[in-house]
Design a protein around this motif. Structure first.
Motif, short mmCIF file in Angstrom:
data_model
loop_
_atom_site.label_atom_id
_atom_site.label_comp_id
_atom_site.label_asym_id
_atom_site.label_seq_id
_atom_site.Cartn_x
_atom_site.Cartn_y
_atom_site.Cartn_z
N ASP A 107 38.75 -12.95 64.10
CA ASP A 107 38.99 -12.56 65.64
C ASP A 107 40.16 -13.33 65.99
O ASP A 107 40.49 -14.61 65.59
CB ASP A 107 37.66 -13.32 66.26
CG ASP A 107 36.37 -12.47 65.95
OD1 ASP A 107 36.57 -11.47 65.97
OD2 ASP A 107 35.17 -13.15 66.00
N GLY A 132 38.04 -12.73 70.30
CA GLY A 132 38.22 -11.19 69.63
C GLY A 132 38.65 -10.42 70.67
O GLY A 132 38.62 -9.17 70.16
N LYS A 140 39.40 -7.70 66.75
CA LYS A 140 38.37 -8.20 66.18
C LYS A 140 38.38 -8.50 64.73
O LYS A 140 39.02 -7.67 64.03
CB LYS A 140 37.21 -6.87 66.26
CG LYS A 140 36.79 -6.72 67.77
CD LYS A 140 36.03 -7.89 68.29
CE LYS A 140 35.43 -7.48 69.70
NZ LYS A 140 34.93 -8.49 70.39
#
Length: 401
Positions: A47, A143, A147
């Motif tokens: 992240d 994130g 992500k």
């Protein structure tokens, strides 16, 4: 040597598409990756950011502790410590507490908002807050940017400084890229002289060698200039043999038209096979496509605009395909500046200069150096079209990769 058989552009491209170049892959460190072509989809291993972090200098708080704050009734919180960038917080917020925090720092446990320092008053270890904070104020959540598992870069992407920065942010030290296809380039003609040499009457400096080598490099390949072949068989044959030793693809400019000094097709035929000698296009009708020792060989016209137009139509797509960049030749829509005429029954590629979204035809002829240098690309005039009208929308294939 006369034309063997003039074929359509589609037939010529079909023959080129049958060529199979296996150049393979390699891993390079990120500091060597600029300009290389990515050989696989790349996904983020983490992240980004990898933790909740402050976006301002201020005070990390529990937002719910500030909900009743107002100018008339400020809320007071006790400052119990500090958090700086690069540190893991050693404090945990409880009700009525705050922590001084710098931009980019990791949020302490239980904190869910950061109030900019200029929005509070501080006396000793007490801060006064005059308006409520909301959860997420001054915070970039883990994130939020990228992500874990998110696609970062697609296969076939040419790495610019933006992509290398992205890979660096995701922690990549190495990246898998296509090996660079090596394109050996030969110029031909008694009149051609390398830049820096003395220019005698009747001679001109070589432009095609430089242009093709750098176009190959811009595509993501490795252009290798082998030399200038004079107008005799042995000179050309010697350079072609040298080119076969260093190149995966050979590109020869000039000597393709079929005149008594145009030896390219016959030498290619002697060493291998001529697949095409003549394409039904203007400029570039005398273009040659052949194979020697399993390696594609292209004989392009000598005039710069003709040479680079045909390089873009024929050679560039082959290189893009082996680099996983199929279909990546850049094209834009534009409107014609003024009306131009063509010969019906002849497929023509007209160089144009772009002025915003307007295509300005360049009509100096393919032998003029400035026809190519000034051109941003070219437009196609089909065989069944006699003219393009002023303001007509056209597709411009760009001299840019």
């Amino acid at each position: 040597m006369a034309f063997l058989k003039v074929v359509s552009l589609e037939e010529a491209i079909s023959i080129i598409n049958s060529f199979r170049l296996e150049i393979g892959f390699e891993e390079v460190t990120l500091d060597k990756a600029l300009g290389r072509i990515v050989a696989e989809d790349i996904y983020s291993p983490l992240d980004i950011p990898p933790f909740d972090r402050s976006t301002v200098d201020g005070y990390a708080v529990r937002a719910e502790d500030t909900f009743m704050a107002s100018e008339a009734n400020p809320v007071e919180l006790k400052v119990i410590g500090e958090v700086h960038a690069g540190e893991q917080p050693s404090v945990k917020l409880s009700k009525g507490e705050a922590v001084y925090i710098t931009t980019g720092s990791m949020m302490p446990e239980n904190a869910n908002a950061v109030i900019p320092f200029e929005d509070v008053e501080r006396e000793g270890d007490i801060i006064r807050i005059y308006k409520p904070a909301y959860p997420g104020l001054g915070v970039m959540k883990k994130g939020t940017d990228i992500k874990k598992g998110q696609l970062l870069i697609r296969r076939g992407t040419k790495l610019t400084f933006k992509e290398t920065a992205l890979l660096s942010a995701a922690g990549f030290l190495k990246v898998k890229v296509f090996k660079r296809p090596r394109v050996a380039v030969i110029s031909t003609g008694n009149e051609i002289v390398l830049p820096g040499e003395e220019l005698r009457p009747g001679q001109i400096y070589d432009i095609n060698g430089r242009a093709i080598v750098d176009a190959v490099n811009e595509l993501g390949g490795e252009g290798i200039f082998v030399g200038i072949a004079r107008d005799d068989r042995e000179s050309l044959k010697k350079l072609i043999l040298q080119a076969l030793e260093v190149g995966d693809v050979i590109v020869i400019s000039g000597g393709a038209s079929g005149g008594i000094k145009d030896l390219t097709a016959s030498v290619i035929e002697e060493l291998g096979e001529v697949k095409v000698h003549g394409i039904a296009i203007q400029p570039g009708k005398p273009t040659i496509i052949g194979v020697i020792n399993g390696k594609p060989v292209f004989g392009l016209p000598g005039y710069p605009t003709s040479c680079l137009t045909n390089f873009t139509l024929l050679v560039a797509p082959l290189l893009l395909r082996v680099l996983g960049r199929e279909g990546k030749i850049k094209k834009v829509k534009a409107k014609m500046k003024h009306k131009v005429f063509s010969v019906k029954g002849r497929r023509r590629f007209l160089p144009v200069k772009l002025e915003e979204d307007v295509a300005v035809p360049i009509l100096k002829g393919s032998g003029a150096v400035t026809s190519f240098v000034e051109a941003d690309g070219f437009v196609e005039i089909p065989e069944n079209v006699e003219s393009l009208d002023e303001g007509e929308e056209v597709t411009v294939t760009l001299f840019s990769f």
